[in-house]
Design an enzyme around this catalytic site. Sequence first.
Site, short mmCIF file in Angstrom:
data_model
loop_
_atom_site.label_atom_id
_atom_site.label_comp_id
_atom_site.label_asym_id
_atom_site.label_seq_id
_atom_site.Cartn_x
_atom_site.Cartn_y
_atom_site.Cartn_z
N LYS A 125 0.81 -1.22 0.00
CA LYS A 125 0.00 0.00 0.00
C LYS A 125 0.85 1.28 0.00
O LYS A 125 0.48 2.27 -0.63
CB LYS A 125 -0.96 0.00 1.20
CG LYS A 125 -2.07 -1.05 1.06
CD LYS A 125 -3.05 -0.98 2.22
CE LYS A 125 -4.05 -2.12 2.13
NZ LYS A 125 -5.03 -2.11 3.21
N GLY A 160 -0.61 1.59 13.05
CA GLY A 160 0.04 1.16 11.81
C GLY A 160 -0.73 1.66 10.60
O GLY A 160 -1.50 2.63 10.67
P1 NDP Z 1 0.73 -2.76 10.77
O1 NDP Z 1 1.76 -3.83 10.81
O2 NDP Z 1 0.97 -1.55 9.94
O3 NDP Z 1 0.44 -2.23 12.28
C1 NDP Z 1 0.24 -3.15 13.30
C2 NDP Z 1 -0.18 -2.42 14.58
O4 NDP Z 1 -0.59 -3.42 15.51
C3 NDP Z 1 0.91 -1.59 15.25
O5 NDP Z 1 0.32 -0.45 15.80
C4 NDP Z 1 1.40 -2.54 16.35
O6 NDP Z 1 1.93 -1.87 17.48
C5 NDP Z 1 0.11 -3.21 16.75
N1 NDP Z 1 0.26 -4.54 17.38
C6 NDP Z 1 0.69 -5.69 16.81
N2 NDP Z 1 0.63 -6.71 17.69
C7 NDP Z 1 0.13 -6.18 18.86
C8 NDP Z 1 -0.17 -6.74 20.15
N3 NDP Z 1 0.00 -8.04 20.40
N4 NDP Z 1 -0.67 -5.91 21.09
C9 NDP Z 1 -0.87 -4.58 20.84
N5 NDP Z 1 -0.60 -4.01 19.63
C10 NDP Z 1 -0.10 -4.80 18.66
O7 NDP Z 1 -0.63 -3.53 10.33
P2 NDP Z 1 -1.85 -2.88 9.54
O8 NDP Z 1 -2.16 -1.59 10.18
O9 NDP Z 1 -1.58 -2.93 8.08
O10 NDP Z 1 -3.06 -3.95 9.79
C11 NDP Z 1 -3.73 -4.03 11.03
C12 NDP Z 1 -4.95 -4.92 10.91
O11 NDP Z 1 -5.96 -4.33 10.09
C13 NDP Z 1 -4.67 -6.30 10.31
O12 NDP Z 1 -5.31 -7.25 11.12
C14 NDP Z 1 -5.34 -6.23 8.94
O13 NDP Z 1 -5.80 -7.51 8.54
C15 NDP Z 1 -6.51 -5.31 9.21
N6 NDP Z 1 -7.06 -4.67 7.99
C16 NDP Z 1 -8.32 -4.98 7.59
C17 NDP Z 1 -8.88 -4.41 6.46
C18 NDP Z 1 -10.28 -4.80 6.03
O14 NDP Z 1 -10.68 -4.48 4.90
N7 NDP Z 1 -11.07 -5.44 6.88
C19 NDP Z 1 -8.14 -3.43 5.64
C20 NDP Z 1 -6.83 -3.13 6.17
C21 NDP Z 1 -6.31 -3.74 7.29
P3 NDP Z 1 3.47 -1.35 17.51
O15 NDP Z 1 3.49 -0.12 16.66
O16 NDP Z 1 3.74 -1.05 18.95
O17 NDP Z 1 4.31 -2.46 16.95
#
Ligand code: NDP
Length: 277
Positions: free
Chosen positions: A68, A132
């Site tokens: 993206k 994220g």
């Molecule tokens: P990113 O990798 O960009 O961001 C992940 C985020 O999750 C970060 O803020 C990270 O925190 C946090 N995180 C990960 N593990 C944990 C945990 N165990 N506890 C607390 N925080 C955690 O991922 P994306 O933003 O791209 O995706 C996020 C979700 O959104 C995914 O599940 C994806 O499938 C979903 N999604 C769904 C869509 C839909 O159409 N339904 C469209 C787009 C996304 P830190 O910064 O501290 O590492």
Amino acid sequence: MSSLDQYSVFGSPIKHSKSPRIHKLFAEQTGQAMQYSAELVPADQFVQTVKGFFTQGGQGINCTVPLKELAWEYADLRTERAELAKAVNTLALQEDGRVLGDNTDGVGLVTDLQNNHQIALKQKRVLILGAGGASRGIILPILQEAPLTLTIVNRTVAKARTLADEFSHKAKINACGYEDLAGQSFDLILNATSASLSNDLPPLAAGILAAGGSCYDLAYANEATAFVRWAREQQARNSLDGLGMLVEQAADAFYLWRGVRPATDPVIQMLEAERNS
Ligand code: NDP
């Protein structure tokens, strides 16, 4: 390429993408003559694959993980919501040959909340978990619905603060770590972390969901995610996952490409029935 207009979803991994199915159903429903494929495209092959696709007559591309941000860079022009999201999930070839980048994830979420589940955002206290790409994509469409407050909480607090700063010209956004949420409560909690993908749950304090509040996990799976199970334990009014958002963001991409917005309800119902069977 065939004479039908060509569309595709690019990503890595891509095998389990539901997008080809969703767009096929949309095309049948609206009588649009088009084909939609899925292609495994690693980040290092993104630019050449996109160029090749458009050179051979392709009309539009959806981009998913991890492409993206690259799609954002590739686009010749961008919608405001894509510009601020710094991520593009839809590329559309324009008549003048330029490529428009849009991000329909956030509007897809808002449509699913408001139209499909009657969950209002206006004057509500909204909490986003995670800072994220998904979080970045939903902020502007949420702000446009005028919530009372918007708070972003993240494990890495600095990332939440950066996001809040980037959108500060639009509205005040609170940014904090999980421990700072003690004593606060919210009407709507949106899980935009990737924790559900590893069956994990962010550390949420008891009492954080206001009575009558709703929870929504952007992730989706055949089984209830850890966050959806947690929401049910909190007796949330709605405990939802992101299947509806997936279909709604696809409908907005389809509209951008074809100028016609398909009915999403029958498609969501079909996908829901399949995963419950
Ligand atoms: P990113 O990798 O960009 O961001 C992940 C985020 O999750 C970060 O803020 C990270 O925190 C946090 N995180 C990960 N593990 C944990 C945990 N165990 N506890 C607390 N925080 C955690 O991922 P994306 O933003 O791209 O995706 C996020 C979700 O959104 C995914 O599940 C994806 O499938 C979903 N999604 C769904 C869509 C839909 O159409 N339904 C469209 C787009 C996304 P830190 O910064 O501290 O590492």
